[in-house]
Write an enzyme that holds these catalytic residues in place. Structure first.
Site, PDB file in Angstrom:
ATOM      1  N   TYR A   1      -2.954  -1.973 -10.224  1.00 26.41           N
ATOM      2  CA  TYR A   1      -2.645  -1.848  -8.967  1.00 26.41           C
ATOM      3  C   TYR A   1      -1.677  -3.516  -7.736  1.00 26.41           C
ATOM      4  O   TYR A   1      -1.388  -3.178  -7.720  1.00 26.41           O
ATOM      5  CB  TYR A   1      -4.251  -2.210  -8.793  1.00 26.41           C
ATOM      6  CG  TYR A   1      -4.345  -2.738  -6.877  1.00 26.41           C
ATOM      7  CD1 TYR A   1      -3.602  -1.518  -6.487  1.00 26.41           C
ATOM      8  CD2 TYR A   1      -4.150  -3.681  -6.264  1.00 26.41           C
ATOM      9  CE1 TYR A   1      -4.248  -0.941  -4.740  1.00 26.41           C
ATOM     10  CE2 TYR A   1      -3.992  -3.769  -5.305  1.00 26.41           C
ATOM     11  CZ  TYR A   1      -4.332  -2.376  -4.792  1.00 26.41           C
ATOM     12  OH  TYR A   1      -4.744  -2.534  -2.713  1.00 26.41           O
TER      13      TYR A   1
ATOM     14  N   LYS B   1       0.885   3.207  -2.986  1.00 23.09           N
ATOM     15  CA  LYS B   1      -0.849   3.430  -3.461  1.00 23.09           C
ATOM     16  C   LYS B   1      -0.279   5.691  -3.286  1.00 23.09           C
ATOM     17  O   LYS B   1      -1.333   6.691  -3.925  1.00 23.09           O
ATOM     18  CB  LYS B   1      -2.062   3.364  -2.100  1.00 23.09           C
ATOM     19  CG  LYS B   1      -2.753   2.694  -2.629  1.00 23.09           C
ATOM     20  CD  LYS B   1      -3.090   1.982  -1.090  1.00 23.09           C
ATOM     21  CE  LYS B   1      -3.883   0.248  -1.274  1.00 23.09           C
ATOM     22  NZ  LYS B   1      -4.751   0.103  -0.146  1.00 23.09           N
TER      23      LYS B   1
ATOM     24  N   TYR C   1      -3.782   3.749   7.810  1.00 25.60           N
ATOM     25  CA  TYR C   1      -5.637   2.966   8.021  1.00 25.60           C
ATOM     26  C   TYR C   1      -6.130   3.136   9.069  1.00 25.60           C
ATOM     27  O   TYR C   1      -5.847   4.731   9.475  1.00 25.60           O
ATOM     28  CB  TYR C   1      -5.484   1.430   8.127  1.00 25.60           C
ATOM     29  CG  TYR C   1      -4.404   0.618   7.327  1.00 25.60           C
ATOM     30  CD1 TYR C   1      -4.394   0.504   5.992  1.00 25.60           C
ATOM     31  CD2 TYR C   1      -2.908   0.398   7.766  1.00 25.60           C
ATOM     32  CE1 TYR C   1      -3.806   0.183   4.788  1.00 25.60           C
ATOM     33  CE2 TYR C   1      -2.801  -0.346   7.525  1.00 25.60           C
ATOM     34  CZ  TYR C   1      -2.051  -0.071   5.577  1.00 25.60           C
ATOM     35  OH  TYR C   1      -1.416  -1.064   4.880  1.00 25.60           O
TER      36      TYR C   1
ATOM     37  N   VAL D   1       1.078  -4.479   3.976  1.00 23.93           N
ATOM     38  CA  VAL D   1       0.961  -5.201   4.401  1.00 23.93           C
ATOM     39  C   VAL D   1       2.108  -6.075   4.555  1.00 23.93           C
ATOM     40  O   VAL D   1       2.432  -7.015   5.340  1.00 23.93           O
ATOM     41  CB  VAL D   1      -0.046  -5.879   3.823  1.00 23.93           C
ATOM     42  CG1 VAL D   1      -1.526  -5.514   3.974  1.00 23.93           C
ATOM     43  CG2 VAL D   1      -0.181  -6.338   1.866  1.00 23.93           C
TER      44      VAL D   1
ATOM     45  N   SER E   1       0.880  -1.076   0.073  1.00 18.09           N
ATOM     46  CA  SER E   1      -0.143   0.142   0.063  1.00 18.09           C
ATOM     47  C   SER E   1       0.714   1.371   0.018  1.00 18.09           C
ATOM     48  O   SER E   1       0.864   2.490  -0.869  1.00 18.09           O
ATOM     49  CB  SER E   1      -0.614  -0.040   0.518  1.00 18.09           C
ATOM     50  OG  SER E   1      -1.950  -0.551   1.189  1.00 18.09           O
TER      51      SER E   1
HETATM   52  O1  DON Z   1      -4.824  -5.048  -1.799  1.00 20.23           O
HETATM   53  C1  DON Z   1      -4.329  -5.717  -1.494  1.00 20.23           C
HETATM   54  O2  DON Z   1      -4.798  -6.703  -0.648  1.00 20.23           O
HETATM   55  C2  DON Z   1      -2.918  -5.163  -1.060  1.00 20.23           C
HETATM   56  N1  DON Z   1      -1.952  -5.563  -2.261  1.00 20.23           N
HETATM   57  C3  DON Z   1      -2.307  -4.031  -0.507  1.00 20.23           C
HETATM   58  C4  DON Z   1      -2.820  -4.132   0.438  1.00 20.23           C
HETATM   59  C5  DON Z   1      -2.197  -2.192   1.753  1.00 20.23           C
HETATM   60  O3  DON Z   1      -0.527  -2.995   2.086  1.00 20.23           O
HETATM   61  C6  DON Z   1      -3.101  -2.269   2.498  1.00 20.23           C
HETATM   62  N2  DON Z   1      -3.019  -1.334   2.744  1.00 20.23           N
HETATM   63  N3  DON Z   1      -4.298  -0.275   2.203  1.00 20.23           N
END
Ligand code: DON
Length: 312
Positions: free
Chosen positions: A196, A71, A248, A266, A68
């Site tokens: 993505y 992003k 978050y 994550v 994330s």
């Molecule tokens: O969309 C997902 O599950 C991951 N590729 C990215 C998630 C992540 O790091 C948490 N995001 N806010």
């Protein structure tokens, strides 16, 4: 007299070792199979200052995927490609209080526009704004943007993590189809998801994160080579979202306890910005219940208190 950076350099290994002990309170993310093998108690931090200072401590050979954290940079690239009006026709500017992959609010508001660009629905909508003829071209532009900001042309994707996420992304697929149905997503769903998943799988180390964060700390310009990549106003937008939504549902707590713009992922990475002073990269794969690196947040909290980092 000991300077600020000499003191940081001397004290940092001890702070890292103290924070490492809290890793046992967290869990490595396993919902994407390719992430599950990360070393649970690893911890590294890199700090890059505006005047060219560089300090790091801990397990700094560890590489990890941006997840994330990407992003922040897809938002910036979308702003460069589509402008503010284009971006904010697809996503809002507010935190949700829901999980990052929640579908809940998409049905509660009209026309189902994601609340912000850092929840998954918002990031998927943003991915559709990146210019390029094909998903491959868009993904390559995103990778080149990261390579430029991190000043390392060798950065690339972790194919195993990419495949693993693509094969298990049932929730993200449902979000994307929902966005398609309500008209927020105009592009092809699978093409957009490809962009993505690829941005999440860009593999970096904490020095890369610190260098990218330094550009954000310095109004969009790399203070070392003098090159400017991002208009200052777009940097302000990204930093503002990091404060309100970057960690978050723990963004409020992080603002109180650490007090600087930051974005987590994550895989346990955190990119943090002290405007006008330095860029920071952290990795600690064990996550707390809110999905943030448990040791990373602990370490940033301790350092912020010690060095008076809060911008508030
Ligand atoms: O969309 C997902 O599950 C991951 N590729 C990215 C998630 C992540 O790091 C948490 N995001 N806010």
């Amino acid at each position: 007299m000991t300077t600020y950076w000499q003191q940081l350099r001397r004290e940092l290994p001890q702070w890292v070792e103290e924070s490492r002990t809290v890793s046992q309170d967290g869990e490595v993310a396993s919902y994407i199979p390719g992430l599950a093998s990360a070393p649970k108690d690893a911890l590294c931090i890199s700090l890059f200052g505006i005047q060219g200072e560089q300090v790091h401590a801990g397990d700094c050979k560890l590489t990890f995927t941006m997840q994330s954290i990407s992003k922040v940079f897809s938002l910036l690239l979308a702003l460069l490609d589509s402008g503010e009006a284009g971006v904010f026709s697809k996503v809002g500017m507010e935190p949700t209080g829901d999980d990052f992959n929640s579908i809940l609010k998409l049905e509660l508001v009209d026309p189902g526009k994601p609340f912000n660009p850092f929840i998954n629905a918002g990031a998927i909508a943003i991915a559709s704004l990146i210019e390029g003829e094909t998903p491959q071209e868009k993904s390559m532009r995103m990778l080149e943007f990261i390579r430029e900001l991190a000043d390392d042309p060798t950065i690339t994707w972790n194919e195993e993590v990419y495949q693993s996420e693509r094969d298990t992304a049932h929730r993200n697929r449902s979000l994307a189809y929902f966005l398609k149905d309500n008209g927020v997503l105009q592009a092809d769903v699978e093409d957009t998801l490809e962009v993505y998943f690829r941005q999440c799988a860009i593999e970096v180390n904490t020095d890369h994160l610190a260098r990218m964060a330094l550009v954000l700390a310095n109004g969009g310009c790399n203070p070392q080579n003098g090159r400017c990549y991002i208009p200052k106003h777009y940097v302000q937008i990204a930093n503002s979202f990091m404060v309100t939504c970057g960690m978050y549902n723990a963004s409020g707590e992080f603002a109180i306890q650490v007090g600087i713009p930051a974005k987590s992922g994550v895989s346990g990475g955190i990119l943090a910005v002290i405007p006008g002073k330095m860029g920071i990269g952290v990795v600690g794969p064990a996550l707390n219940k809110k999905g943030n690196s448990v040791a990373g947040v602990h370490l940033l909290g301790a350092l912020s208190e010690r060095y008076d980092w809060s911008i508030f």
